[in-house]
Design a protein around this motif. Structure first.
Motif, PDB file in Angstrom:
ATOM      1  N   THR A  56     -70.606  46.275  12.869  1.00 34.65           N
ATOM      2  CA  THR A  56     -72.056  46.250  13.077  1.00 34.65           C
ATOM      3  C   THR A  56     -72.463  45.054  13.940  1.00 34.65           C
ATOM      4  O   THR A  56     -73.338  45.168  14.805  1.00 34.65           O
ATOM      5  N   LEU A  60     -74.454  45.214  17.754  1.00 35.04           N
ATOM      6  CA  LEU A  60     -75.669  44.482  18.119  1.00 35.04           C
ATOM      7  C   LEU A  60     -75.405  43.432  19.206  1.00 35.04           C
ATOM      8  O   LEU A  60     -76.289  42.668  19.565  1.00 35.04           O
ATOM      9  N   CYS A 243     -85.054  47.027  10.951  1.00 32.52           N
ATOM     10  CA  CYS A 243     -83.856  47.705  10.480  1.00 32.52           C
ATOM     11  C   CYS A 243     -84.254  48.605   9.328  1.00 32.52           C
ATOM     12  O   CYS A 243     -84.959  48.180   8.414  1.00 32.52           O
ATOM     13  N   VAL A 250     -75.592  45.863   6.089  1.00 33.61           N
ATOM     14  CA  VAL A 250     -76.293  46.150   7.348  1.00 33.61           C
ATOM     15  C   VAL A 250     -77.645  45.433   7.366  1.00 33.61           C
ATOM     16  O   VAL A 250     -78.082  44.929   8.403  1.00 33.61           O
ATOM     17  N   ARG A 251     -78.291  45.380   6.205  1.00 34.02           N
ATOM     18  CA  ARG A 251     -79.550  44.641   6.119  1.00 34.02           C
ATOM     19  C   ARG A 251     -79.318  43.155   6.417  1.00 34.02           C
ATOM     20  O   ARG A 251     -80.116  42.512   7.095  1.00 34.02           O
ATOM     21  N   SER A 254     -78.700  42.585  10.095  1.00 35.42           N
ATOM     22  CA  SER A 254     -79.972  42.777  10.803  1.00 35.42           C
ATOM     23  C   SER A 254     -80.888  41.570  10.618  1.00 35.42           C
ATOM     24  O   SER A 254     -81.504  41.087  11.564  1.00 35.42           O
ATOM     25  N   LEU A 259     -84.058  40.916  12.987  1.00 42.83           N
ATOM     26  CA  LEU A 259     -84.802  42.154  12.740  1.00 42.83           C
ATOM     27  C   LEU A 259     -85.503  42.056  11.388  1.00 42.83           C
ATOM     28  O   LEU A 259     -85.002  41.439  10.454  1.00 42.83           O
ATOM     29  N   LEU A 261     -86.775  43.793   7.878  1.00 44.45           N
ATOM     30  CA  LEU A 261     -86.196  44.843   7.035  1.00 44.45           C
ATOM     31  C   LEU A 261     -87.309  45.724   6.489  1.00 44.45           C
ATOM     32  O   LEU A 261     -88.268  45.224   5.917  1.00 44.45           O
ATOM     33  N   LEU A 293     -83.077  49.800  14.392  1.00 45.91           N
ATOM     34  CA  LEU A 293     -81.726  50.131  13.957  1.00 45.91           C
ATOM     35  C   LEU A 293     -81.874  50.980  12.692  1.00 45.91           C
ATOM     36  O   LEU A 293     -82.426  50.523  11.697  1.00 45.91           O
ATOM     37  N   HIS A 295     -79.772  53.130   9.920  1.00 46.33           N
ATOM     38  CA  HIS A 295     -78.387  53.226   9.437  1.00 46.33           C
ATOM     39  C   HIS A 295     -78.278  54.214   8.285  1.00 46.33           C
ATOM     40  O   HIS A 295     -79.058  54.157   7.336  1.00 46.33           O
TER      41      HIS A 295
END
Ligand code: ZN
Ligand code: ZN
Length: 419
Positions: A56, A60, A243, A250-251, A254, A259, A261, A293, A295
């Motif tokens: 991941t 990015l 995100c 992934v959070r 991000s 990014l 959340l 993003l 996911h």
């Protein structure tokens, strides 16, 4: 950018040598592939099998060789923990072991009920062997959680407790450097795990699970010790956004990359997630921001479970949600990227070093005319074969946000000259 975790696969002889992606009925993705361009993408390099963390980061535009500081910290960030520079975080599973410390189920039957009660009891443990060090255990999704040690000069250079395979004995954490910080963390995590067995074994949640014939969560298995990564924000390359993901890792990536959340009701990080609600939230975010993003974890979970038809169904649900994109997004002004962070082939039940299929649609991309989005057509695609780290510069180029090359600077791979 839609990341379908572990979606790429190998042909299955039992299903006419098709992959889940080529077997699935997915009119929306096929239409995007027909009007877009395809290719294959090596998460790191050909044949190198990645975890979702490094994969991941690369998607990015962050070179994992430069920016990766261990998975535990990324999971902790994603779980909403504010990490200090000195903190060391582990990712953990609730697991089931037998009397000889052998792992029977690394996921304790994917336990989800009662995990906050288990966590509450774990947080009452008093560690006595190391002074000046506190810990916190936070459950995330299902059997997953994070364990954070706070103290001065701690080091994440320690080995895992989790043996990573059912049937193996639980390991002891060993310091990988001579620093006192590594020794203290190893001692503390070993003591925590010993105590977790004591606290969890007779816990009311487990008594109930035992009565219902479910695997009990009688140990916490930490792995992937890590410290806070220092990522420059994606805003530096002109991307500001959100995100939409349920899984902590992934959070975390991000959040570390700047990014915001989004929390979407019904997003579970599993096959039972509300695919359409997530897609809708992602599309709506594009009214305010210029990058989303999105996911989906289901495809990876079912790959690990070796569930071919389950993975097909997840892909079909992703496709259904992509129907919203076709209805609601202005294709001329929007670049749609659909890909996987890596492959999780059914035949392996784990990640592989195979390249993942990539689809790019919109913003003047030359239409492929291909009949469908799958590994075989992606291999024949115009984009050819790239690394995940190449994707973000390509996206910026297509969006007209690319800059001329400069060897120095943040996000070195993405950013050109500022002149
Ligand atoms: Zn993954
Ligand atoms: Zn996986």
């Amino acid at each position: 950018m839609v990341i379908c975790d572990g979606m790429g696969d190998r042909p299955s002889p039992e299903f006419g040598n098709k992959t889940p992606l080529s077997y699935a009925k997915k009119p929306n993705l096929d239409a995007l592939a027909n009007l877009g361009a395809m290719g294959l993408m090596d998460p790191i390099a050909p044949g190198i099998c990645p975890g979702s963390d490094v994969a991941t980061l690369a998607l990015l535009g962050y070179d994992p060789r430069v920016y990766y500081t261990g998975r535990g910290a990324l999971e902790a960030l994603g779980a909403g923990v504010d990490l200090n520079e000195d903190d060391v975080a582990f990712r953990c599973n609730f697991a089931t072991i037998d009397d000889s410390y052998r792992v029977i189920d690394r996921r304790a039957g994917r336990i989800s009920e009662g995990v906050s009660e288990l966590a509450e009891s774990l947080n009452k443990i008093r560690l006595r062997k190391v002074r000046g060090l506190n810990f916190r255990f936070i459950p995330t999704i299902q059997h997953r959680g994070v364990l954070i040690f706070r103290g001065e000069d701690l080091s994440a250079r320690v080995t895992d407790i989790d043996p990573h395979k059912n049937g193996m004995r639980v390991l002891k954490s060993i310091p990988l450097s001579r620093s006192p910080g590594a020794r203290r963390v190893a001692t503390a995590v070993n003591e925590f795990v010993e105590s977790s067995i004591r606290v969890l074994s007779g816990h009311p949640v487990n008594v109930k699970r035992h009565q219902r014939g479910l695997p009990i969560a009688n140990i916490v298995l930490p792995r992937g010790a890590g410290k806070l990564p220092k990522l420059e924000s994606l805003e530096i390359i002109g991307l500001k956004g959100v995100c939409v993901a349920a899984v902590a890792l992934v959070r975390g990536v991000s959040k570390a990359s700047g990014l915001r959340l989004l929390d979407v009701p019904g997003a579970t990080g599993g096959p039972d997630t509300n695919f359409k609600a997530k897609m809708k939230a992602a599309i709506e975010a594009l009214h305010e921001d210029n990058f989303v993003l999105l996911h989906f974890k289901a495809t990876d979970v079912l790959g690990h479970d070796r569930d071919f038809l389950g993975k097909v169904e997840a892909i079909q649900k992703i496709d259904e949600s992509m129907g919203l994109v076709r209805d609601m997004v202005d294709a001329e002004r929007t670049l749609i990227v659909v890909t996987a962070d890596h492959c999780t082939p059914i035949s392996i039940g784990d990640h592989s070093g195979d390249p993942a299929p990539l689809l790019i649609h919109g913003c003047g991309v030359d239409p492929s005319g291909a009949p469908s989005f799958d590994e075989r057509n992606a291999a024949r695609g115009d984009i050819g074969r790239i690394r995940s780290l190449d994707l973000m510069p390509m996206i910026l180029d297509l969006l007209g946000k690319g800059r001329k090359f400069e060897s120095q600077g943040y996000l070195k791979n993405c950013r050109g000259s500022t002149m």
